[in-house]
Design a protein around this motif. Structure first.
Motif, short mmCIF file in Angstrom:
data_model
loop_
_atom_site.label_atom_id
_atom_site.label_comp_id
_atom_site.label_asym_id
_atom_site.label_seq_id
_atom_site.Cartn_x
_atom_site.Cartn_y
_atom_site.Cartn_z
N LEU A 145 69.07 96.24 -33.26
CA LEU A 145 68.35 97.38 -32.71
C LEU A 145 68.08 97.50 -31.23
CD1 LEU A 145 65.71 97.94 -35.37
CD2 LEU A 145 67.88 99.14 -35.22
N ALA A 146 68.56 98.58 -30.54
CA ALA A 146 68.22 98.81 -29.32
C ALA A 146 66.88 99.45 -28.99
CB ALA A 146 69.53 99.50 -28.48
N LEU A 147 66.03 98.25 -28.55
CA LEU A 147 64.62 98.64 -28.65
C LEU A 147 64.17 98.72 -27.28
CD1 LEU A 147 61.79 98.99 -30.25
CD2 LEU A 147 61.47 96.52 -29.92
N THR A 148 64.30 99.98 -26.80
CA THR A 148 63.93 100.34 -25.58
C THR A 148 62.44 100.45 -25.08
OG1 THR A 148 66.10 101.47 -25.39
CG2 THR A 148 64.53 101.76 -23.48
N ARG A 149 61.70 100.90 -25.96
CA ARG A 149 60.25 101.12 -25.66
C ARG A 149 59.18 100.49 -26.70
NH1 ARG A 149 58.94 104.28 -21.18
NH2 ARG A 149 57.19 105.12 -22.41
N PRO A 150 58.11 99.96 -26.14
CA PRO A 150 57.12 99.49 -26.99
C PRO A 150 56.33 100.36 -27.77
CG PRO A 150 56.28 99.35 -24.69
CD PRO A 150 57.66 100.24 -24.70
N LEU A 151 55.23 99.70 -28.22
CA LEU A 151 54.29 100.19 -29.24
C LEU A 151 53.80 101.22 -28.30
CD1 LEU A 151 52.59 97.28 -31.08
CD2 LEU A 151 53.58 99.11 -32.29
N HIS A 152 53.44 102.43 -28.91
CA HIS A 152 52.60 103.47 -28.33
C HIS A 152 53.26 104.20 -27.40
CE1 HIS A 152 49.54 101.76 -30.87
NE2 HIS A 152 49.17 100.57 -30.00
N SER A 153 54.54 104.19 -27.13
CA SER A 153 55.21 104.68 -25.86
C SER A 153 56.46 105.27 -26.14
CB SER A 153 55.86 103.43 -25.16
OG SER A 153 54.46 102.56 -24.65
N ARG A 154 56.52 106.06 -27.27
CA ARG A 154 57.65 106.74 -27.47
C ARG A 154 58.28 107.79 -26.78
NH1 ARG A 154 56.65 108.59 -33.01
NH2 ARG A 154 57.72 106.86 -33.86
N VAL A 155 59.59 107.71 -26.52
CA VAL A 155 60.21 108.84 -25.72
C VAL A 155 61.28 109.28 -26.40
CG1 VAL A 155 59.36 107.92 -23.39
CG2 VAL A 155 61.66 107.12 -24.58
N PRO A 156 61.87 110.42 -26.15
CA PRO A 156 63.20 111.16 -26.94
C PRO A 156 64.38 110.16 -26.53
CG PRO A 156 62.03 112.65 -25.49
CD PRO A 156 61.54 111.67 -25.15
N THR A 175 67.16 93.84 -29.21
CA THR A 175 67.55 93.51 -27.79
C THR A 175 67.56 94.86 -26.89
OG1 THR A 175 69.77 92.88 -26.47
CG2 THR A 175 70.16 94.26 -28.39
N HIS A 176 68.06 95.12 -25.75
CA HIS A 176 68.12 96.27 -25.02
C HIS A 176 66.70 96.62 -24.63
CE1 HIS A 176 68.92 100.32 -23.94
NE2 HIS A 176 70.19 100.22 -23.49
N PHE A 177 65.87 95.88 -23.98
CA PHE A 177 64.47 95.82 -23.98
C PHE A 177 64.33 96.70 -22.51
CE2 PHE A 177 64.46 91.90 -26.24
CZ PHE A 177 64.09 92.39 -27.26
N GLY A 178 63.44 97.49 -22.39
CA GLY A 178 63.11 98.53 -21.25
C GLY A 178 62.12 97.59 -20.33
N ALA A 179 61.95 97.87 -19.08
CA ALA A 179 61.02 97.13 -18.03
C ALA A 179 59.59 97.06 -18.88
CB ALA A 179 61.19 97.71 -16.84
N LYS A 180 59.11 98.34 -19.35
CA LYS A 180 57.55 98.35 -19.77
C LYS A 180 57.66 97.61 -21.09
CE LYS A 180 54.80 102.04 -21.68
NZ LYS A 180 53.42 102.06 -20.89
N LEU A 181 58.30 97.49 -21.74
CA LEU A 181 58.42 96.64 -23.06
C LEU A 181 58.26 95.31 -22.65
CD1 LEU A 181 60.17 97.07 -26.23
CD2 LEU A 181 60.32 94.74 -25.25
N ILE A 182 59.30 94.67 -21.69
CA ILE A 182 59.50 93.49 -21.42
C ILE A 182 57.78 92.95 -20.71
CG2 ILE A 182 60.22 91.57 -19.62
CD1 ILE A 182 62.98 93.44 -20.18
N TYR A 183 57.35 93.91 -19.99
CA TYR A 183 56.08 93.71 -19.30
C TYR A 183 54.91 93.56 -20.36
CZ TYR A 183 52.02 94.80 -16.44
OH TYR A 183 50.90 94.79 -15.91
#
Ligand SMILES: [Zn+2]
Length: 281
Positions: A182-193, A216-224
């Motif tokens: 899964l390309a998981l870009t956004r973390p918990l409580h942070s859904r975007v379209p 994989t495919h983690f966005g910066a906010k998720l990594i943080y």
């Protein structure tokens, strides 16, 4: 034995711009060598792992966003031994290979002509690379031609959902996956379209119930905010074993699933002081 090597596990704009994690895509070996979504840094990470681009049999681009394609042209030159030998396969969305609706193309006409075979694919198509059969699946993303893939490997079905938002039709196509990436870009409580967040990934895992979910495919906010935290949430909610991939990690799929490789140096060190990672995606 089937192996998957992560030449990067970052994705989205800011993780890519600042290379918070690598963005070189996934390298699948199953009798043939397939490079999936070679974004920025693919070549550098291959060099670090002493992988030879000239041994690649196919380059696959799921959609026309730069974190999925920017190293593809040089890799095409590698696959075709500097453009001197017509060999290998290039597969991609219409946007990536030909351009459509203001997206792309990502590949010049010159590079398009280098491999033995170049094919635009869309949802419902099936193609093969040697003995490896691949089904093309749909996505719901800002590139409307974007696709995902089901690789019918010798170790079972390995599905790659690529960039998409959660959608019941998209999810249903991944039924039967042994391993679901899964390309998981956004973390918990942070859904975007247009992208998956952690809650979405948990719902998808619950629905598909693969042997393992690889993130994989983690966005910066998720990594943080912490990659491990997202994996734990998904595993707890779904009951499906969930592993957050690391840069340069290899997954070995046989009767069981094991891991090797190590993380690169300086991973996840955050950005310049002037940038607030919590504001990024
Ligand atoms: Zn995208």
């Amino acid at each position: 034995m089937t192996t998957l090597t992560f030449l990067g596990t970052g994705g989205g704009r800011f993780a890519t711009i600042y290379q918070v994690r690598g963005t070189g895509g996934i390298y699948l070996k199953d009798g043939v060598n397939v490079h999936i979504d070679p974004g920025p840094g693919a070549l550098v990470h291959m060099a670090r792992l002493k992988m030879d681009p000239a041994k690649t049999d196919a380059i696959i681009i799921s959609h026309c966003h730069p974190d999925h394609y920017t190293d593809a042209e040089v890799l095409l030159e590698g696959m075709t031994r500097g453009g001197l030998k017509k060999r290998g396969t290039l597969i991609g969305s219409k946007t990536a290979l030909e351009g459509e609706n203001g997206h792309g193309p990502a590949i010049s006409r010159y590079h398009h002509g280098l491999p033995e075979r170049a094919m635009v694919v869309g949802k419902g198509d099936r193609f093969n690379i040697g003995a490896l059969d691949v089904d093309v699946l749909g996505t719901k993303h800002s590139d409307p031609s974007g696709v995902g893939f089901k690789f019918n490997t010798s170790a079972g079905a390995m599905c790659y959902m690529s960039d998409t938002e959660m959608d019941s039709e998209v999810t249903a196509q991944h039924k039967g996956a042994r391993v679901l990436i899964l390309a998981l870009t956004r973390p918990l409580h942070s859904r975007v379209p247009q992208h998956l967040c952690t809650e979405d990934a948990a719902n998808i895992a619950k629905e598909i119930r693969p042997e393992m979910v690889l993130l994989t495919h983690f966005g910066a906010k998720l990594i943080y905010e912490g990659v491990g935290k997202q994996a734990q949430y998904i595993e707890r909610e779904s009951g499906v074993r969930t592993v957050a991939a690391e840069d340069l990690m290899t997954v070995h799929l046989g009767r069981g699933i094991r891991f090797s490789g190590k993380r690169g140096e300086g991973q996840d060190e955050m950005l310049d002081e002037g940038i607030d990672p919590a504001q990024l995606d």
